[in-house]
Structure formats: C-alpha cells, structure tokens
Design an enzyme around this catalytic site. Sequence first.
Site, mmCIF file in Angstrom:
data_model
loop_
_atom_site.group_PDB
_atom_site.id
_atom_site.type_symbol
_atom_site.label_atom_id
_atom_site.label_comp_id
_atom_site.label_asym_id
_atom_site.label_seq_id
_atom_site.Cartn_x
_atom_site.Cartn_y
_atom_site.Cartn_z
ATOM 1 N N ARG A 353 0.912 -1.249 0.113
ATOM 2 C CA ARG A 353 0.022 0.087 -0.023
ATOM 3 C C ARG A 353 0.826 1.161 -0.076
ATOM 4 O O ARG A 353 2.023 1.128 0.641
ATOM 5 C CB ARG A 353 -0.933 -0.072 1.320
ATOM 6 N N ASP A 397 1.859 -5.331 9.527
ATOM 7 C CA ASP A 397 1.104 -6.274 10.121
ATOM 8 C C ASP A 397 -0.117 -6.885 9.543
ATOM 9 O O ASP A 397 -0.565 -8.016 10.036
ATOM 10 C CB ASP A 397 0.537 -5.634 11.507
ATOM 11 N N GLU A 398 -0.623 -6.094 8.625
ATOM 12 C CA GLU A 398 -1.582 -6.568 7.822
ATOM 13 C C GLU A 398 -1.177 -7.196 6.097
ATOM 14 O O GLU A 398 -2.090 -7.214 5.293
ATOM 15 C CB GLU A 398 -2.764 -5.551 7.388
ATOM 16 N N CYS A 399 0.316 -7.380 6.294
ATOM 17 C CA CYS A 399 0.540 -8.257 5.092
ATOM 18 C C CYS A 399 1.201 -7.437 4.081
ATOM 19 O O CYS A 399 1.312 -7.838 2.833
ATOM 20 C CB CYS A 399 -0.041 -9.668 4.702
#
Length: 459
Positions: A353, A397-399
Amino acid sequence: MSSKEELNEAYVKDPRIPCKWGAKCYQKNQVHRDKYKHPPLREQGKNEGILKTTQRIQHDPKKENQIRPRSPDTDSELPEPKKSCLSPEATKTVEDIDSVLVERSSDLETRHGNNSGIEGEKKESELQGVEKNDRAPESTEPKQLISEEVDVKKIIKTRFLVEMPDDFYKFYNLCKEILPKDPSNAFKAVDLVLVGPYDVLNGKLLNSEIENKGDYLIHWRYFYDTPEFQTILKGNDKDGLHYGYWRDEPKENPIFVAKNISKMGCKIKPVAETIFGAVDNYLEEKLKVATPFEKAKLVTLRQRVKKSASLNNISMDKNTDRMKARERQVVARTFHGAGIVVPYNKKTQLGYRELSLTDTHLKKTLNSIENAEDNNERAKHLTAIEEAERLATIAADECDFGTCLELGHDLFSNGGQHVQSTALRMLSTAYTLLNRLEFLEIAKAHCKNRKIGSSLSIV
C-alpha cells in the site's frame, strides 16, 4: 588472585554476547567464537581447559554422546520461530538469523583450511582422546589458491551471501585472456576495474585475513548501494561510477546489471541483463567522446567483448524480456529509481500500500531534518517520519510488506544520518517478513560502517 578467578573476572567483563549454549557449545567456527563469549572452562588453554574436557568425556561415555555433529538437526533445540503471514522462517529473531548464517559459513571455512578450521580440527582430535604428540605435524607447504570453479562459487556465496550468475565467471575468463597476469585490470586502460566478488577469483580475499566476517558484506559497497545491489565493476574514482548486479530476491539470479554514480546521488540505472552488455554499453558511450587515438583501443576491446559473448551464448541486450517482465512487477519506484518488487495480488491489493507521505512531501521533510538549525526544530520534522513509520508498520502487520520496504529504501537513499536508524528498522521488518534474510545481514553491516567515497576495499 588465582588464574581461575582471573578467567572468571575476564569472562564477566567481556562485553560480547554470552553464547546461548554456554559450556556445551559445539561451535568451532571462529566467526561464532569471536562474536559470542563462552565460559572460561572452554577457553583456559591447551593444557588445562581442553584436557579437562577430554578427561571428562573419556570417563563418562554418556557425556560423549552430548557432543553434537555440525548438522541442520541441531537447530531443533532452538526456540521455534513465530508464524507470519508469509512463511515461518521469515519471522526468525535476529539471533537465530545470525546462528543460521554462522553455521552456513562454518563448514566451508573449515574445509578450505583457514585459521578457524585448523583450530576446530585440533579441538576435535583432543575431544576424541588423541594426545597432541600423537598427531601428525602440520604441513609446511604454502597454501594454494582455490582453482576449482565450484569451490570459488561456494566461497563467494559464503562471503557475500548471494550467488553470481554464469556471465560473471565467463567475463572473468575473457579478462584472463586479455591480461593473464592481472585479469582484474584487463579493462583498466578504459577506467574499468573488476572489484567486489571478483576479488575472490583473483585471490585478494583468499590471501587476506579478515577478522570480522561481516566486513566482506561491505567490500566495495558504495554509500548508496542498497542490499539488492552488488558492485562488481568500478569506474573512475573521481565521480564514483560503478556497476553491480541487481536482484530482488537474494536466493535468485540477478535481474540486470545497473550503475550508480555515487558522487551525483542515489540514482540506480538499469543498463543490461549481463555484465557483457553493461561493458559494451560503457564502451559504446566512451566511443562517442573518444579521440581518434583512443578509438582504436576502444573498438578492439569492444570486439573482444562481443566475440566472447557470442561464443558463450550470453545476451548483450540492453532491455531484455526478463527486464521488461520485472518492470511490470515494480510496486513502487523509490528514490533511487530502480524500484522494488514484492509479492502482490492485484485483485486483493495485498502485499503493498502507498506510503502516508507523497514523494515530494517526504523529500521536503527529509531536507528540513538535515538542514534544521537545532534539535528542537529537527524534532518537529522527525514527527512526520515517525508517523510514516508507524503507519508502515501497521501495513506490514496486515501483510502489506512492500510499504516498509519502500520507506526503508527511501530513507536509506536519502543518506541522512538522522533517519538511518529508522531506515534500518524499516528494512529489517521488510526483509524479515519477506524472507530476504541475506539482505537484512547486508543492511545491518552497511549501516554500521557506511562510507562516502571510492576507497571501499576491506583488503
């Protein structure tokens, strides 16, 4: 004070990290012995400590079975790593990573007879009950350089943590044809010299004694060289021009050869898929500005490069299908321009992201940090970097591991001393979660000893 008390006091004051295996440590590799401290019983000398160990083993067959052979099975005693979104191995602690890399190098160093290997053989003989006087005397013949290609490849992998492609070795063969006595300087007449891993082939790194094995990772590593970039050729030291292999995964072959001019900044420009193509491109550019006298020499060398590439079926293309495919996988361009590649699912948008700061905002903030008049002003600008780090960590943490990698590359390429620790934290997180542990070791070594200029040999 007795000698035993002196040894105990020296052990307590030793600033090194205590070995997790303590007195039961089976490691014979000098890299491990230098990095971790061990109880004085194992370090008391040839006539006291080792002899006591030998006697205990001879009179207690149960303890003899506790001496473990060097094998991957010994890792089973280490604490199990936590699971991650990518793979179990990706979330090993830094201590576990160090242990794996130390074991990876120990067998090779012992096999080729360096100091740590010789010391290991001595201890092993004594542990088996063989007296010192019963051993055959060491050979007084001079050591020979390693000539077998397979051994050289293993040494390069051990020293630099990455493997070199076939064109790397083929180009060295060409240099030996041009200048048999000094292959590394075969192209010196046109300001090109073989460096980095080539110093294993020419014997410079084989004949030198490097105390800190991590120094190999910074051998000819320029200031802006990210862990993905491995220097193999240097140009004129005046501007810091150098060429290196770029790879996105440490366990895979390079995607292309790129160049950087360190005195002009962090830009890393892809040149060709192989070193043959990169050198041909260099000679082609030289011809455009060469004098009539220089042209003859350049044309001759360029013909030699083309002929050798043709005979060895090596591509000299400047933009191959493989390079184009990699370009389509780039998720972020980054400050250096070469871009980063991570596993990314376009449908779910999982893997990367965007940063919370745009490139323009980030560059402006970093400039303000470096040019701040005092610490109070600098702290205000650092707040924006801290927030970007926090959000990148949440993304990881959210890959979305690519976010940490991008921020780490940008801060590293900026080169500012006030954000280098943040850059290393971001790179450590990204490389660990992406299971690119070799890059993590390179990043740690480089940030610990990052030099400006072109005098970068550890020899």
